[in-house]
Structure formats: structure tokens, C-alpha cells
Design a protein around this motif. Structure first.
Motif, PDB file in Angstrom:
ATOM      1  N   TYR A  51      -3.868  35.112  -4.580  1.00  0.00           N
ATOM      2  CA  TYR A  51      -4.685  35.964  -5.450  1.00  0.00           C
ATOM      3  C   TYR A  51      -3.835  36.947  -6.252  1.00  0.00           C
ATOM      4  CZ  TYR A  51      -4.074  39.735  -2.043  1.00  0.00           C
ATOM      5  OH  TYR A  51      -3.546  40.691  -1.217  1.00  0.00           O
ATOM      6  N   LEU A  52      -2.626  37.244  -5.793  1.00  0.00           N
ATOM      7  CA  LEU A  52      -1.774  38.211  -6.497  1.00  0.00           C
ATOM      8  C   LEU A  52      -1.366  37.735  -7.887  1.00  0.00           C
ATOM      9  CD1 LEU A  52       0.579  39.582  -3.673  1.00  0.00           C
ATOM     10  CD2 LEU A  52      -1.361  40.719  -4.766  1.00  0.00           C
ATOM     11  N   ILE A  53      -1.411  36.424  -8.130  1.00  0.00           N
ATOM     12  CA  ILE A  53      -1.075  35.927  -9.468  1.00  0.00           C
ATOM     13  C   ILE A  53      -2.320  35.462 -10.212  1.00  0.00           C
ATOM     14  CG2 ILE A  53       1.217  35.225  -8.660  1.00  0.00           C
ATOM     15  CD1 ILE A  53       0.169  32.297  -9.102  1.00  0.00           C
ATOM     16  N   GLU A  54      -3.478  35.943  -9.794  1.00  0.00           N
ATOM     17  CA  GLU A  54      -4.743  35.519 -10.395  1.00  0.00           C
ATOM     18  C   GLU A  54      -4.774  35.757 -11.902  1.00  0.00           C
ATOM     19  OE1 GLU A  54      -9.309  35.563  -8.881  1.00  0.00           O
ATOM     20  OE2 GLU A  54      -8.142  37.398  -8.600  1.00  0.00           O
ATOM     21  N   GLU A  55      -4.316  36.939 -12.342  1.00  0.00           N
ATOM     22  CA  GLU A  55      -4.345  37.242 -13.774  1.00  0.00           C
ATOM     23  C   GLU A  55      -3.400  36.335 -14.548  1.00  0.00           C
ATOM     24  OE1 GLU A  55      -3.629  41.363 -14.472  1.00  0.00           O
ATOM     25  OE2 GLU A  55      -5.437  42.038 -13.419  1.00  0.00           O
ATOM     26  N   GLU A  56      -2.223  36.069 -13.981  1.00  0.00           N
ATOM     27  CA  GLU A  56      -1.281  35.161 -14.641  1.00  0.00           C
ATOM     28  C   GLU A  56      -1.853  33.755 -14.722  1.00  0.00           C
ATOM     29  OE1 GLU A  56       3.169  33.239 -13.884  1.00  0.00           O
ATOM     30  OE2 GLU A  56       2.458  34.916 -12.663  1.00  0.00           O
ATOM     31  N   HIS A  89     -14.508  24.612 -17.527  1.00  0.00           N
ATOM     32  CA  HIS A  89     -14.614  25.689 -16.543  1.00  0.00           C
ATOM     33  C   HIS A  89     -13.980  26.956 -17.101  1.00  0.00           C
ATOM     34  CE1 HIS A  89     -14.938  22.800 -12.819  1.00  0.00           C
ATOM     35  NE2 HIS A  89     -15.915  22.645 -13.679  1.00  0.00           N
ATOM     36  N   PRO A  90     -14.547  28.111 -16.819  1.00  0.00           N
ATOM     37  CA  PRO A  90     -13.962  29.352 -17.337  1.00  0.00           C
ATOM     38  C   PRO A  90     -12.650  29.727 -16.670  1.00  0.00           C
ATOM     39  CG  PRO A  90     -15.812  29.841 -15.892  1.00  0.00           C
ATOM     40  CD  PRO A  90     -15.815  28.357 -16.100  1.00  0.00           C
ATOM     41  N   ARG A  91     -12.405  29.215 -15.462  1.00  0.00           N
ATOM     42  CA  ARG A  91     -11.191  29.588 -14.729  1.00  0.00           C
ATOM     43  C   ARG A  91     -10.976  28.651 -13.546  1.00  0.00           C
ATOM     44  NH1 ARG A  91     -12.202  34.417 -10.655  1.00  0.00           N
ATOM     45  NH2 ARG A  91      -9.983  34.020 -10.602  1.00  0.00           N
ATOM     46  N   LEU A  92      -9.810  28.793 -12.918  1.00  0.00           N
ATOM     47  CA  LEU A  92      -9.533  28.152 -11.639  1.00  0.00           C
ATOM     48  C   LEU A  92      -9.451  29.240 -10.579  1.00  0.00           C
ATOM     49  CD1 LEU A  92      -7.735  26.515 -13.986  1.00  0.00           C
ATOM     50  CD2 LEU A  92      -7.243  25.063 -12.022  1.00  0.00           C
ATOM     51  N   TYR A  93      -9.600  28.863  -9.320  1.00  0.00           N
ATOM     52  CA  TYR A  93      -9.706  29.851  -8.246  1.00  0.00           C
ATOM     53  C   TYR A  93      -8.527  29.730  -7.272  1.00  0.00           C
ATOM     54  CZ  TYR A  93     -14.445  30.304 -10.012  1.00  0.00           C
ATOM     55  OH  TYR A  93     -15.530  30.520 -10.829  1.00  0.00           O
ATOM     56  N   PRO A  94      -7.681  30.753  -7.208  1.00  0.00           N
ATOM     57  CA  PRO A  94      -6.573  30.732  -6.245  1.00  0.00           C
ATOM     58  C   PRO A  94      -7.090  31.030  -4.838  1.00  0.00           C
ATOM     59  CG  PRO A  94      -6.570  32.811  -7.446  1.00  0.00           C
ATOM     60  CD  PRO A  94      -7.686  31.974  -8.033  1.00  0.00           C
ATOM     61  N   VAL A  95      -6.735  30.187  -3.870  1.00  0.00           N
ATOM     62  CA  VAL A  95      -7.251  30.372  -2.506  1.00  0.00           C
ATOM     63  C   VAL A  95      -6.148  30.494  -1.454  1.00  0.00           C
ATOM     64  CG1 VAL A  95      -9.488  29.295  -2.923  1.00  0.00           C
ATOM     65  CG2 VAL A  95      -7.542  27.858  -2.258  1.00  0.00           C
TER      66      VAL A  95
END
Length: 235
Positions: A51-56, A89-95
Motif C-alpha cells: 500500500y505504500l506505493i499506492e499513489e505511484e 477499471h479506475p485503478r488496481l488494488y495493492p494487497v
């Protein structure tokens, strides 16, 4: 009346940065994988990123959608971006989760076994050799097939269970490493569980080493319909 539950497809992949030639020389195989995964019709796509690189991740995905980013040697960019873009899709989801895997490191576990438990060390090396034989495939599609093959996954799990025996009653070095590994996979499964909603069809693109525990954790909950990855890989 039946209650609708989320559908989850776990697809085990390899880290493309370690084998860039498979991308350079087998574009047609990547396209075939994309075509078959599209038939799953995911409503969300989860990837092995923290999640720490979610914005990138979001920025790079938007660049890709605009045509401003050429996918690099990364399984998320090679598989995840095209699929998410195809379905708009508007985004991908880091898990993924950040877990310190260095205390002890896997290398320290192997070094202990080599020095103090040579017979067990040879057992581990033997199973790893059989895994390498199973990995002896030339195409990207073949590689994905064996990574998702239950026989390969079971053999890989044998390595982990042998690692649990490394150490002694005072130095549970193998168990301590496996605690870190289990913590990471348990955290990933929790992130997946918090992500899905009742009508979702979630595609999870994940390193194949994680398949056994993630499938076990998610299946044990009884909250999801787990589908077979072989139904959505090219024949």
C-alpha cells in the motif's frame, strides 16, 4: 434465496524482472494470456504491491491508460495494467504487506541446515531440484501452467514444511522464518477480504509462492467462491 458471495481467481506469476527475455521474445504469449484472463471478467484486480506505493501505482496506471507509459519488466505492468485498462477499471488494488523477512533471513535458515543438519539440508536441496525439473519449460504460457499446477504447489509446500525442521528446541530458526512468511500471507488474505464486495469477481495476480497459503486462508473462511486458474489460462 441463495446469498451471493464474491468470486476470487488467484493466478500465480513469476517475477518478470528476473526473466526479461520472456517478455522480449514472447509478446504473442502475453497476448494469449490476456485474452483468456479477460474471459473471467474481473470487476477488480489486486496485485502484489504494498500500500505504500499506492499513489505511484495509480499514477503509472493512468499514464498507461493515456498511452504515456510503456510497460516495464514487471508482472503488474505486463499483466495487470492491460487487463484493468481493457475493462476500464479506475485503478488496481495493492494487497501486499510489508513484513520484515530478515530476522532470520531465508539464507540464514539454509546456512544453519547446511552446517548443523546436513541430511535435512540434502532433503531440501533434493526437493528444490525436483522443482527445477518441473520448471524446465520454454514458453511463458508453459511457465504459468506449472506455477499454477497443484502438483508443483504441493512440492513447493514440502520445502516449507522441511524448513520448519531447521534448528533445535533452543533455536527454532526455520519456524521463526516461516512465522514471517505466514504473517505476510495472512496479511495479504486480510487485505483481499477487506477489498471484495458481494458481487465482485476479483482477479489476484500474485507471486506463485503465495498460492498455497492464500488459497487455504481464503477457502477456510467459506466466504468466497474460489475458481481454478487453469480455467483461465491458455491451453
Amino acid at each position: 434465496m441463495s446469498i451471493q458471495i464474491p468470486t476470487i481467481l488467484l493466478v500465480g506469476v513469476f517475477h518478470i524482472s528476473m526473466e526479461p527475455d520472456l517478455v522480449n521474445k514472447q509478446k504473442n504469449n502475453i497476448e494469449q494470456v490476456m485474452n483468456t484472463l479477460q474471459t473471467f471478467q474481473p470487476t477488480k484486480i489486486a496485485v502484489e504491491k504494498p500500500y505504500l506505493i499506492e499513489e505511484e501505482l495509480d499514477r503509472n496506471y493512468q499514464k498507461y491508460k493515456r498511452g504515456d507509459l510503456l510497460p516495464g519488466y514487471d508482472e503488474v505492468e505486463q499483466f495487470g495494467f492491460p487487463l484493468a485498462s481493457y475493462f476500464d477499471h479506475p485503478r488496481l488494488y495493492p494487497v501486499d504487506d510489508i513484513v520484515d523477512m530478515s530476522s532470520p533471513s531465508l539464507n540464514q535458515v539454509f546456512e544453519w541446515a547446511k552446517e548443523h543438519q546436513p541430511d535435512l539440508f540434502q532433503e531440501i536441496i533434493g526437493v528444490q531440484s525436483r522443482l527445477k525439473e518441473m520448471e524446465n519449460h520454454s514458453t511463458l504460457i508453459d511457465k504459468l501452467h506449472y506455477l499454477n499446477n497443484p502438483a508443483y504447489i504441493a512440492e513447493l509446500q514440502r520445502v516449507y514444511m522441511k524448513l520448519a525442521r531447521v534448528g533445535d528446541r533452543q533455536h527454532q530458526i526455520g519456524v521463526r522464518w516461516l512465522k514471517q512468511w505466514h504473517e505476510r500471507d495472512l496479511a495479504i488474505s486480510a487485505n483481499i477480504a477487506r477489498l471484495v464486495e458481494s458481487d465482485d469477481r476479483l482477479l489476484v495476480i500474485i507471486g506463485s509462492d503465495h498460492l498455497h497459503l492464500l488459497h487455504r486462508f481464503l477457502s477456510d473462511s467459506g466466504d468466497y467462491h474460489m475458481v481454478d486458474s487453469f480455467d483461465y489460462l491458455p491451453r
